[in-house]
Scaffold this motif. Structure first.
Motif, PDB file in Angstrom:
ATOM      1  N   ARG A  34       0.867  47.566  15.197  1.00 38.24           N
ATOM      2  CA  ARG A  34       1.990  47.560  16.145  1.00 38.24           C
ATOM      3  C   ARG A  34       1.678  48.415  17.375  1.00 38.24           C
ATOM      4  O   ARG A  34       2.055  48.071  18.480  1.00 38.24           O
ATOM      5  N   THR A  60       3.511  30.494  16.861  1.00 39.63           N
ATOM      6  CA  THR A  60       3.176  31.472  15.825  1.00 39.63           C
ATOM      7  C   THR A  60       3.764  31.066  14.486  1.00 39.63           C
ATOM      8  O   THR A  60       4.720  30.296  14.430  1.00 39.63           O
ATOM      9  N   ARG A  63       6.869  34.809  12.475  1.00 40.53           N
ATOM     10  CA  ARG A  63       8.181  34.788  13.123  1.00 40.53           C
ATOM     11  C   ARG A  63       8.822  36.166  13.228  1.00 40.53           C
ATOM     12  O   ARG A  63       9.297  36.554  14.286  1.00 40.53           O
ATOM     13  N   GLN A  65       7.582  39.198  13.064  1.00 36.77           N
ATOM     14  CA  GLN A  65       6.846  40.110  13.925  1.00 36.77           C
ATOM     15  C   GLN A  65       7.055  39.771  15.400  1.00 36.77           C
ATOM     16  O   GLN A  65       7.223  40.660  16.233  1.00 36.77           O
ATOM     17  N   VAL A  66       7.061  38.498  15.716  1.00 38.18           N
ATOM     18  CA  VAL A  66       7.221  38.070  17.106  1.00 38.18           C
ATOM     19  C   VAL A  66       8.627  38.401  17.612  1.00 38.18           C
ATOM     20  O   VAL A  66       8.788  38.879  18.733  1.00 38.18           O
ATOM     21  N   THR A  67       9.635  38.200  16.792  1.00 37.10           N
ATOM     22  CA  THR A  67      10.992  38.549  17.227  1.00 37.10           C
ATOM     23  C   THR A  67      11.154  40.064  17.331  1.00 37.10           C
ATOM     24  O   THR A  67      11.877  40.546  18.199  1.00 37.10           O
ATOM     25  N   ALA A  71      10.569  38.349  21.398  1.00 38.15           N
ATOM     26  CA  ALA A  71      10.516  36.925  21.718  1.00 38.15           C
ATOM     27  C   ALA A  71      11.654  36.147  21.064  1.00 38.15           C
ATOM     28  O   ALA A  71      12.154  36.520  20.004  1.00 38.15           O
ATOM     29  N   LEU A  73      12.713  32.468  19.394  1.00 35.89           N
ATOM     30  CA  LEU A  73      12.024  31.411  18.656  1.00 35.89           C
ATOM     31  C   LEU A  73      12.777  30.097  18.756  1.00 35.89           C
ATOM     32  O   LEU A  73      14.005  30.084  18.845  1.00 35.89           O
ATOM     33  N   ALA A 114       7.483  30.373  20.526  1.00 35.28           N
ATOM     34  CA  ALA A 114       8.004  31.690  20.880  1.00 35.28           C
ATOM     35  C   ALA A 114       7.969  31.843  22.393  1.00 35.28           C
ATOM     36  O   ALA A 114       7.060  31.333  23.052  1.00 35.28           O
TER      37      ALA A 114
END
Length: 132
Positions: A34, A60, A63, A65-67, A71, A73, A114
């Motif tokens: 991170r 991706t 999910r 981790q991206v949010t 980001a 989705l 994303a």
């Protein structure tokens, strides 16, 4: 519509965003992933601020981790492209994730689209070094 209220319309200029696995692995030597991502994102802010693109976009299977990084989705349409993209991303996880096989077997979600607005990305990561 992105979570920060920015609307993406067809034809809006966007940047397709990729994280290079080999560079990422190299940076992970002594730092939590991170922290690596935040540092890399922070280094992009001066390059992105003067640009005209409306958002950074990508796909991706990670999910959550991206949010966590801000980001929004969206589900891509079902079909062969979605299935092949999901398969490809699981192969990448298998190759680069420390617990690759276990992670791939536990990852049940298919690929998602994303996006984060360029403005929100710059706001969020402009001062992230000061917050860490």
């Amino acid at each position: 519509m992105l979570d920060d209220g920015v609307r993406l319309d067809p034809g809006d200029p966007v940047l397709e965003f990729h994280i290079a696995g080999d560079r990422f692995i190299e940076l992970l030597g002594a730092v939590h992933w991170r922290t690596v991502i935040q540092q890399e994102f922070q280094s992009l802010v001066p390059l992105l601020q003067p640009r005209d693109e409306k958002a950074l976009v990508g796909t991706t299977i990670l999910r959550r981790q991206v949010t966590d990084f801000g980001a929004s989705l969206r589900e891509p349409p079902p079909g062969m492209h979605k299935s092949l993209d999901t398969f490809y991303r699981k192969l990448i996880l298998l190759a680069f994730h420390p617990g690759g096989a276990e992670r791939v077997l536990s990852e049940r979600q298919s690929v998602a689209e994303a996006a984060i607005s360029r403005q929100e990305f710059c706001r969020r990561y402009r001062n992230c070094g000061a917050d860490s």
